[in-house]
Scaffold this motif. Structure first.
Motif, PDB file in Angstrom:
ATOM      1  N   PRO A 115      -0.966 -13.469 -48.529  1.00 35.58           N
ATOM      2  CA  PRO A 115      -1.251 -12.398 -47.564  1.00 35.58           C
ATOM      3  C   PRO A 115      -0.021 -11.531 -47.319  1.00 35.58           C
ATOM      4  O   PRO A 115       1.089 -12.047 -47.139  1.00 35.58           O
ATOM      5  CB  PRO A 115      -1.615 -13.156 -46.290  1.00 35.58           C
ATOM      6  CG  PRO A 115      -1.964 -14.524 -46.720  1.00 35.58           C
ATOM      7  CD  PRO A 115      -1.285 -14.788 -48.009  1.00 35.58           C
ATOM      8  N   GLY A 116      -0.225 -10.223 -47.301  1.00 34.04           N
ATOM      9  CA  GLY A 116       0.884  -9.300 -47.132  1.00 34.04           C
ATOM     10  C   GLY A 116       1.660  -9.548 -45.852  1.00 34.04           C
ATOM     11  O   GLY A 116       2.896  -9.514 -45.833  1.00 34.04           O
ATOM     12  N   ILE A 117       0.937  -9.843 -44.776  1.00 36.85           N
ATOM     13  CA  ILE A 117       1.609 -10.019 -43.489  1.00 36.85           C
ATOM     14  C   ILE A 117       2.505 -11.260 -43.507  1.00 36.85           C
ATOM     15  O   ILE A 117       3.607 -11.259 -42.950  1.00 36.85           O
ATOM     16  CB  ILE A 117       0.556 -10.078 -42.339  1.00 36.85           C
ATOM     17  CG1 ILE A 117       1.227  -9.966 -40.978  1.00 36.85           C
ATOM     18  CG2 ILE A 117      -0.279 -11.320 -42.390  1.00 36.85           C
ATOM     19  CD1 ILE A 117       1.397  -8.555 -40.526  1.00 36.85           C
ATOM     20  N   VAL A 118       2.048 -12.321 -44.223  1.00 31.78           N
ATOM     21  CA  VAL A 118       2.841 -13.547 -44.323  1.00 31.78           C
ATOM     22  C   VAL A 118       4.081 -13.298 -45.184  1.00 31.78           C
ATOM     23  O   VAL A 118       5.208 -13.636 -44.799  1.00 31.78           O
ATOM     24  CB  VAL A 118       1.992 -14.704 -44.899  1.00 31.78           C
ATOM     25  CG1 VAL A 118       2.852 -15.925 -45.171  1.00 31.78           C
ATOM     26  CG2 VAL A 118       0.850 -15.045 -43.962  1.00 31.78           C
ATOM     27  N   THR A 121       6.535 -11.266 -43.263  1.00 25.96           N
ATOM     28  CA  THR A 121       7.269 -12.061 -42.276  1.00 25.96           C
ATOM     29  C   THR A 121       8.394 -12.846 -42.938  1.00 25.96           C
ATOM     30  O   THR A 121       9.546 -12.856 -42.463  1.00 25.96           O
ATOM     31  CB  THR A 121       6.302 -13.035 -41.571  1.00 25.96           C
ATOM     32  OG1 THR A 121       5.210 -12.292 -41.048  1.00 25.96           O
ATOM     33  CG2 THR A 121       7.003 -13.799 -40.469  1.00 25.96           C
ATOM     34  N   ALA A 122       8.045 -13.515 -44.060  1.00 23.89           N
ATOM     35  CA  ALA A 122       9.034 -14.324 -44.771  1.00 23.89           C
ATOM     36  C   ALA A 122      10.205 -13.466 -45.218  1.00 23.89           C
ATOM     37  O   ALA A 122      11.373 -13.831 -45.049  1.00 23.89           O
ATOM     38  CB  ALA A 122       8.379 -15.008 -45.970  1.00 23.89           C
ATOM     39  N   GLU A 215       0.708  -3.939 -44.599  1.00 27.60           N
ATOM     40  CA  GLU A 215       0.977  -5.278 -44.086  1.00 27.60           C
ATOM     41  C   GLU A 215       2.355  -5.804 -44.486  1.00 27.60           C
ATOM     42  O   GLU A 215       3.102  -6.309 -43.647  1.00 27.60           O
ATOM     43  CB  GLU A 215      -0.104  -6.261 -44.550  1.00 27.60           C
ATOM     44  CG  GLU A 215      -1.419  -6.127 -43.813  1.00 27.60           C
ATOM     45  CD  GLU A 215      -2.355  -5.122 -44.459  1.00 27.60           C
ATOM     46  OE1 GLU A 215      -1.899  -4.369 -45.348  1.00 27.60           O
ATOM     47  OE2 GLU A 215      -3.549  -5.084 -44.084  1.00 27.60           O
TER      48      GLU A 215
ATOM     49  N   MET B  36       9.515 -17.635 -48.679  1.00 24.83           N
ATOM     50  CA  MET B  36       8.416 -18.469 -48.198  1.00 24.83           C
ATOM     51  C   MET B  36       8.913 -19.873 -47.872  1.00 24.83           C
ATOM     52  O   MET B  36       8.489 -20.485 -46.886  1.00 24.83           O
ATOM     53  CB  MET B  36       7.286 -18.536 -49.234  1.00 24.83           C
ATOM     54  CG  MET B  36       6.510 -17.248 -49.412  1.00 24.83           C
ATOM     55  SD  MET B  36       5.551 -16.759 -47.970  1.00 24.83           S
ATOM     56  CE  MET B  36       4.217 -17.916 -48.116  1.00 24.83           C
ATOM     57  N   ASN B 230      -6.789 -11.783 -43.445  1.00 27.52           N
ATOM     58  CA  ASN B 230      -5.462 -11.232 -43.238  1.00 27.52           C
ATOM     59  C   ASN B 230      -5.462  -9.778 -42.804  1.00 27.52           C
ATOM     60  O   ASN B 230      -4.433  -9.126 -42.810  1.00 27.52           O
ATOM     61  CB  ASN B 230      -4.645 -11.390 -44.516  1.00 27.52           C
ATOM     62  CG  ASN B 230      -4.476 -12.841 -44.860  1.00 27.52           C
ATOM     63  OD1 ASN B 230      -3.816 -13.580 -44.156  1.00 27.52           O
ATOM     64  ND2 ASN B 230      -5.122 -13.281 -45.924  1.00 27.52           N
ATOM     65  N   ALA B 247      -3.553 -11.883 -38.110  1.00 26.97           N
ATOM     66  CA  ALA B 247      -2.452 -11.091 -38.639  1.00 26.97           C
ATOM     67  C   ALA B 247      -1.723 -10.311 -37.533  1.00 26.97           C
ATOM     68  O   ALA B 247      -0.485 -10.359 -37.457  1.00 26.97           O
ATOM     69  CB  ALA B 247      -2.959 -10.156 -39.742  1.00 26.97           C
ATOM     70  N   LEU B 250       0.378 -12.729 -35.499  1.00 33.48           N
ATOM     71  CA  LEU B 250       1.592 -13.112 -36.205  1.00 33.48           C
ATOM     72  C   LEU B 250       2.671 -12.029 -36.053  1.00 33.48           C
ATOM     73  O   LEU B 250       3.834 -12.316 -35.771  1.00 33.48           O
ATOM     74  CB  LEU B 250       1.274 -13.348 -37.691  1.00 33.48           C
ATOM     75  CG  LEU B 250       2.421 -13.526 -38.673  1.00 33.48           C
ATOM     76  CD1 LEU B 250       3.324 -14.678 -38.236  1.00 33.48           C
ATOM     77  CD2 LEU B 250       1.881 -13.798 -40.073  1.00 33.48           C
ATOM     78  N   ALA B 267       1.956 -18.315 -39.483  1.00 36.92           N
ATOM     79  CA  ALA B 267       1.775 -17.835 -40.851  1.00 36.92           C
ATOM     80  C   ALA B 267       1.195 -18.936 -41.726  1.00 36.92           C
ATOM     81  O   ALA B 267       0.279 -18.712 -42.522  1.00 36.92           O
ATOM     82  CB  ALA B 267       3.103 -17.348 -41.421  1.00 36.92           C
ATOM     83  N   LEU B 270      -2.415 -19.791 -40.851  1.00 36.13           N
ATOM     84  CA  LEU B 270      -3.289 -18.758 -41.419  1.00 36.13           C
ATOM     85  C   LEU B 270      -3.532 -19.010 -42.899  1.00 36.13           C
ATOM     86  O   LEU B 270      -4.660 -19.017 -43.388  1.00 36.13           O
ATOM     87  CB  LEU B 270      -2.660 -17.379 -41.192  1.00 36.13           C
ATOM     88  CG  LEU B 270      -3.368 -16.178 -41.828  1.00 36.13           C
ATOM     89  CD1 LEU B 270      -4.799 -16.072 -41.342  1.00 36.13           C
ATOM     90  CD2 LEU B 270      -2.608 -14.889 -41.525  1.00 36.13           C
ATOM     91  N   MET B 271      -2.434 -19.254 -43.639  1.00 32.11           N
ATOM     92  CA  MET B 271      -2.568 -19.477 -45.081  1.00 32.11           C
ATOM     93  C   MET B 271      -3.364 -20.738 -45.382  1.00 32.11           C
ATOM     94  O   MET B 271      -4.214 -20.752 -46.277  1.00 32.11           O
ATOM     95  CB  MET B 271      -1.192 -19.558 -45.737  1.00 32.11           C
ATOM     96  CG  MET B 271      -0.644 -18.177 -46.048  1.00 32.11           C
ATOM     97  SD  MET B 271       0.924 -18.250 -46.908  1.00 32.11           S
ATOM     98  CE  MET B 271       0.506 -19.103 -48.393  1.00 32.11           C
TER      99      MET B 271
END
Lengths: 272, 291, 367
Positions: A115-118, A121-122, A215, B36, B230, B247, B250, B267, B270-271
Motif C-alpha cells: 500500500p502506498g500509504i504504508v 510512512t516507512a 498516497e 519497511m 488502502n 489509511a 495512519l 501500518a 492494515l497490511m
C-alpha cells in the motif's frame, strides 16, 4: 418466445449496462471539466454563464504553479531512472537464467502490492533517520521524491517490458546473427526496435503514475515543496470552487494529451 | 548453476545478468525493503508522550489497537467499505469486461482507452468531480430540485455512501481490465459447445464462462480489495471529518500525533488484515470452483 | 426420408452473401461433406444448421421440425468443433455428462450412458482425467463422445481432423466413418481437404463463394464435374480453351483439333475441355499406332513420385499438358532405356500424347 427477439433483448440490456458503467466512471471527469468554465464562483447548476477567468486564477495561485513544476520534475526524473534501470533488469530477467531470478522478479514487482500509504510512512521515517544520523536531508526534497517515485516506475517498467520481451521470437535475433550482425548490432537494430512498444508504454505509465501519485508522496512533501495532486487535495479539504476545477481540468487535459500522443506510437489498448 | 542458458557460441561474460538486475534491485531494497524493516522494528518500540520514542521490544502498540474500540471501529468500517466496493465493482465490471472481450466492433480500442483514462487522471481529481456531483448544490441535488422531487437538498456528500460510490468509480477500471484480459483468453467455441449441448445462455454463463473466468475474478478481486483497503483521497474528501478509514488514520498518527510506534503498528495491522482477508477469499473462491 | 433439409438458405453480412441460396437434403444415416476452399461458406452453413448464426433467409428443417428460428440449445444437434472446445475446467466424464445434464436426464442414467459413450471411443478408462492431460487424438475422441452421447438428430463435424498429425488423421478418419455407420448417424461434415471428403462421405457438396457448385457422390464429382471449378478443385485437370467446331469436335485456341464424347449437354461455341492427367498417355514419338487425339510434343519436365511419374509435355501446337503414368512395372533410370516403355522420359525427348475422346469433358468457360 421468438429467439431473435430474446437475443435482441439480451444484447441491448448488455449494451445499456456497459453504457451506464462508462457514464459512471466518466462522470467525475466530465463534471469537473464543465465546472471549470462556470462564471459563478459559488457552484450551482445550471451556471449563470461561462468564463475562462479561473484558468488565469490558477496561475496566480503560486502553490499550483509550483506544485505543477514539482510534479513534472519528479515524474520526469523518476520515469527516466525507472525505465532505464527497469529495462536493464527486464532484459536479464527474460534472457538469463540465474539463481534468485524468481525472487528478484517478485521483489521488483512488489511495490505494486505494498500500500502506498504504508510505503510512504516507512520511507518518511527512514528519511528522517538518515537525516538524524548522516545529516542528509531527503524529506521534502526533489531527490527524496524522485527516490520514492522510482519505486513506482520500476515495477511498471518491469511488468510492461518483460511482457514485450517475452513476445519477441528469438529466432529473429538468431536470423540477425546468422546474417552477420554481432550481439550489440543485433540488439540495436533488431531487439530494441521490437521492444519499442513496451518501452513507450512503460515510459507513459511510469510518468503518469508518478505524476498523479498521492498516497506514497503524502508524507514526503513539505511546505513550499509539494506536488500538484497534494496541492489539489489540500485545497479541496478547504473548499470546492471553479479554480480547483480548472486545476483539475488542466491535469485531465495534460494526461489525456499524453495518452493520445502515445497512442499514435503504440496502441494503448494492446498494452494494458 | 550456470548463469547463461542456451547462449550462442563465442562466449560472453558471465557477470552480465547481475550487472543488469543489480541497480534496480539495490534501489528497491533501499527504498522499500529497508524502510519497511525499520518500520516493523519501530512498531515494537514504546511511545512515551514528551519523550517521543523509546527503544523496546513490546507488543503494546498492537494490544492498544485491538483493545481500543475507536481503532477497531476504523478497521471494521474499512473492511466493510472494501468488501462492499469489491463485490459491487465485480458485479458491474463483469458484463462490461465480457462485452469488451467479445466485441468485434471497431470502437473496441476506444472503449478500452476510455476505461484506462479515468484511472490515469488520478484519484484526487476524480474525488473533486464527485464533490461537485454529490454536493448540496451539486448536480444530483440540482436535478432533483429542478424536477421538483425535493425541496431541501439530500445530504449525499460527506456520507459513507459517497465514499463507496467514489471508491467503486476508482477501482472499476482495474476490475474491468483484469477481467477482460482473462475473458479474452476463453475460446468462444467453448461457449458454443455448451449451447450446442443444450445449455441456455444463463446456464452457459454460470457453468462455463464464470468458472473459466475464475483466475481473472480472483486477480481482480485481490487487486481491487487491496486498493479499497488502502484508499486515502476518496474517504478524506468524500467521507467528511467524522468518517475514518485506516489509511487516513495512519496518516494522522504519523503526521499529526507523531506517534511513530503506534503509527507503525497501524501500518502493519492494515497490511496483515488485507493479506489475511485476501488469502481467505482466494481459498473460498477456489473451493467454489472445485465444487 | 431426409433428416436435414436446407431450403434456399442464405446468409448475408451487409452486402456480402457468405451463403447464397443453398438447398440440400441429407438423408437419414447419410454422411454429407461440405467441401470448398476457405471462405466458400461451408462453415457458415454448418453453423447455421447448429444455430450459431441466424439465417438471413431460407429454412432449416431437422426431422420434421422447422428449426430456423430455434436457438442452438433447443436444436438437437451434436457438434464436434475444430479445436474440440472441451470444457477445460471439467473432467472427461463431466464434459461428456454435460449435455445429458442439460437434458435433465436422471442422475442414475447419466453415468452408464457416459461410460457407454466413452467405451465407444475407446476412452473408458480416462473419465477422471482433465482435458489438458490428454493427447490431441484423445481430446478429439472426448469431443466425439460428448456430441454422440446426447443421441443427436444430426451430427455436425467442423474440420475435426485438422488439428491432428497426418498419421493419426488417417486412423481417426476410419474410426469416425465406422462409428457413423454403426450408429446410423445423419452427419454433416465440413472440410477443405478433398481427399478426406472423397474417402469419408456418401455425398459431397462442393461450395465456392457461398454457392453450391455441385452435389454428388465422389465418383460423380470426379468423373463428371459439373463445371470448371469442380473439375479444378476435385483432383487435377488439364484445361484446354477453345470452341466447339462441330458436334464431337473441339478446336483449341492454338489450333488443336480434339475429339470428345459429345453428349450434346455441354455448351456450344466457347468452352473448355478438361482432361484428367491419368487418363492421357505419353509414348515415345512414332510408337503406339493410330487413333483419335494423338498429338506430338516434347517432354518439358519430369517428376518421379514413386507410385507414379508426372510428365509435363509441351505440345507442338503450344498447348501444355500434364500426364501421370502409374509405375506399374519396375522403372529403369536414365541410363538404362531412355525413352523406352519402362524407362523415365527425358526432358526434350519427342513424344506423342494421346487420350480417348471419352476422357475429354466439355465444360462451360469459367465466369
Amino acid at each position: 418466445m421468438n429467439v431473435y427477439l430474446a437475443r435482441h433483448w439480451r444484447r441491448w440490456t448488455l449494451r445499456a449496462v456497459v453504457l451506464l458503467v462508462y457514464l459512471f466512471i466518466l462522470t467525475p471527469v466530465i463534471f469537473i471539466g464543465w465546472i471549470s468554465f462556470f462564471s459563478n464562483e459559488i457552484i450551482s447548476f445550471p451556471p449563470d454563464g461561462y468564463t475562462l477567468r479561473w484558468f488565469g486564477n490558477v496561475w496566480e495561485q503560486r502553490v499550483f504553479a509550483r506544485g505543477f513544476a514539482m510534479s513534472l520534475q519528479v515524474a520526469f526524473l523518476a520515469m527516466l531512472i525507472g525505465v532505464t534501470l527497469g529495462t536493464l533488469a527486464s532484459i536479464a530477467l527474460v534472457r538469463y537464467r540465474f539463481p534468485g531470478r524468481e525472487t528478484i522478479n517478485m521483489l521488483l514487482l512488489s511495490p505494486l502490492i505494498v500500500p502506498g500509504i504504508v510505503a510512504g510512512t516507512a520511507l518518511y521515517i527512514f528519511f528522517i533517520e538518515i537525516d538524524n544520523y548522516m545529516e542528509w536531508r531527503l524529506q521534502a526534497t526533489l531527490e527524496g521524491l524522485v527516490m520514492a517515485h522510482v519505486m513506482l516506475t520500476i515495477p511498471w517498467t518491469v511488468r510492461l517490458v518483460t511482457a514485450s520481451l517475452v513476445g519477441i521470437d528469438r529466432s529473429i535475433e538468431d536470423a540477425a546473427m546468422n546474417l552477420g550482425a554481432n550481439r550489440w548490432t543485433t540488439f540495436r537494430r533488431v531487439t530494441f526496435p521490437m521492444m519499442r512498444a513496451g518501452l513507450v508504454a512503460a515510459a507513459l505509465f511510469s510518468f503518469i503514475t508518478s505524476f498523479e501519485n498521492l498516497e506514497l508522496t503524502l508524507l514526503l512533501v513539505g511546505p513550499g515543496r509539494t506536488t500538484l495532486p497534494i496541492a489539489i487535495l489540500q485545497y479541496l479539504e478547504f473548499k470546492v470552487d471553479p479554480t480547483i476545477a480548472a486545476v483539475s481540468f488542466i491535469q485531465i487535459v495534460l494526461i489525456g494529451a499524453l495518452m493520445l500522443i502515445t497512442d499514435r506510437f503504440v496502441k494503448l489498448s494492446r498494452v494494458v | 548453476m550456470s548463469v547463461v542458458m542456451e547462449e550462442a557460441a563465442g562466449g560472453r561474460r558471465r557477470s552480465v545478468a547481475p550487472m543488469l538486475v543489480g541497480p534496480a534491485t539495490i534501489l528497491v531494497v533501499l527504498v522499500l525493503v529497508v524502510p519497511m524493516a525499520i518500520l516493523f522494528r519501530y512498531s515494537l518500540n514504546q511511545f512515551i508522550p514528551g519523550q517521543f520514542m523509546v527503544e523496546a521490544v513490546t507488543v503494546e502498540n498492537y494490544v492498544k489497537f485491538f483493545t481500543d474500540s475507536y481503532y477497531l471501529n476504523v478497521l471494521w468500517t474499512t473492511v466493510q467499505v472494501a468488501v462492499a466496493c469489491t463485490v459491487i465493482s465485480l458485479t458491474l465490471a463483469f458484463p462490461v469486461a465480457y462485452v469488451l472481450a467479445r466485441t468485434t466492433s471497431r470502437y473496441k480500442s476506444l472503449l478500452v482507452i476510455l476505461a484506462v483514462f479515468p484511472l490515469m487522471v488520478g484519484n484526487v481529481v476524480r474525488a473533486a468531480g464527485w464533490m461537485v456531483v454529490l454536493g448540496n448544490d451539486g448536480v444530483v441535488n440540482s436535478i432533483l430540485r429542478g424536477i421538483g422531487l425535493t425541496a431541501e437538498p439530500i445530504k449525499l456528500l460527506y456520507t459513507p455512501t459517497a465514499v463507496v460510490i467514489g471508491i467503486i468509480a476508482v477501482v472499476l477500471p482495474y476490475m474491468i481490465l483484469t477481467l477482460q484480459s482473462v475473458l479474452e483468453g476463453i475460446d468462444y467455441s467453448v461457449e458454443e459447445a455448451a449451447l450446442n449441448l443444450g445449455a441456455s445462455p444463463s446456464k452457459t454463463f454460470f457453468r462455463i464462462v464464470f468458472p473459466l473466468a475464475m483466475p481473472g475474478v480472483l486477480a481482480g478481486t485481490v487487486l481491487v480489495f487491496i486498493l479499497c483497503m488502502n484508499a486515502y483521497a476518496t474517504p478524506v474528501l468524500l467521507g467528511g471529518p467524522q468518517f475514518k478509514m485506516m489509511a487516513p488514520a495512519l496518516y494522522d498518527q504519523i503526521a499529526r500525533s507523531t506517534n511513530w510506534p503506534f503509527g507503525a503498528a497501524l501500518a502493519f495491522v492494515l497490511m496483515t488484515t488485507t493479506l489475511t482477508l485476501t488469502i481467505l477469499s482466494t481459498v473460498f473462491l477456489q473451493r467454489r470452483i472445485r465444487r | 426420408m431426409s433428416q436435414v433439409s436446407l431450403r434456399n438458405l442464405a446468409k448475408r453480412f451487409g452486402s456480402v452473401a457468405a451463403v447464397d441460396d443453398v438447398t440440400l437434403d441429407v438423408r437419414e444415416g447419410e454422411l454429407v461433406a461440405l467441401l470448398g476452399p476457405s471462405g466458400c461458406g461451408k462453415t457458415t452453413t454448418l453453423r447455421m444448421i447448429a444455430g450459431f448464426i441466424a439465417a438471413s433467409s431460407g429454412q432449416i428443417l431437422i426431422g420434421d421440425q422447422d428449426v430456423t428460428n430455434l436457438p442452438p440449445y433447443r436444436r438437437n444437434t451434436g457438434m464436434v468443433f475444430q479445436g474440440y472446445a472441451l470444457f477445460p475446467h471439467m473432467t472427461v466424464f463431466q464434459n461428456v455428462a454435460f449435455g445429458l445434464e442439460m437434458r435433465k436426464v436422471p442422475r442414475a442414467d447419466i453415468a452408464p450412458r457416459v461410460a457407454e459413450a466413452l467405451r465407444l471411443v475407446q476412452l473408458g478408462h480416462l473419465g477422471e482425467r482433465m482435458p489438458k492431460q490428454l493427447s490431441g487424438g484423445q481430446q478429439q475422441r472426448v469431443a466425439l463422445a460428448r456430441a454422440l452421447v446426447i443421441r443427436p438428430e444430426v451430427f455436425l463435424l467442423d474440420e475435426p481432423l485438422s488439428n491432428l498429425d497426418a498419421k493419426l488423421r488417417l486412423s481417426v478418419r476410419i474410426e469416425i466413418r465406422q462409428l457413423q455407420q454403426a450408429l446410423g448417424l445423419t452427419t454433416v461434415f465440413v472440410t477443405h481437404d478433398q481427399e478426406e471428403a472423397l474417402t469419408l462421405a456418401d455425398r459431397l457438396v462442393v461450395m465456392s463463394q457461398g454457392k453450391v457448385q455441385q452435389i454428388g457422390t465422389p465418383t460423380e464429382l470426379y468423373e463428371r464435374p459439373a463445371n470448371h471449378f469442380v473439375a479444378d478443385f476435385i483432383g487435377r485437370s488439364n484445361f484446354l480453351e477453345g470452341t466447339v467446331s462441330a458436334p464431337g469436335h473441339f478446336r483449341t485456341q492454338r489450333g488443336l483439333d480434339v475429339a470428345f464424347a459429345d453428349s450434346g449437354a455441354g455448351p456450344r461455341g466457347q468452352g473448355v475441355l478438361a482432361i484428367r492427367p491419368e487418363k492421357a498417355t505419353v509414348m515415345p514419338a512414332g510408337t503406339g499406332g493410330e487413333g483419335p487425339n494423338r498429338f506430338p510434343g516434347r517432354v518439358a519436365f519430369v517428376t518421379y513420385l514413386g507410385a507414379s511419374t508426372e510428365i509435363r509435355v509441351q505440345l507442338d501446337s503450344g498447348d501444355e499438358l500434364t500426364v501421370t503414368r502409374p509405375n506399374a512395372q519396375p522403372v529403369g533410370d536414365f541410363a538404362g532405356d531412355p525413352g523406352g516403355a519402362l524407362g523415365m522420359p527425358v526432358v526434350g525427348q519427342p513424344v506423342t500424347v494421346a487420350w480417348p475422346p471419352a476422357a475429354a469433358l466439355l465444360l462451360a468457360q469459367p465466369g
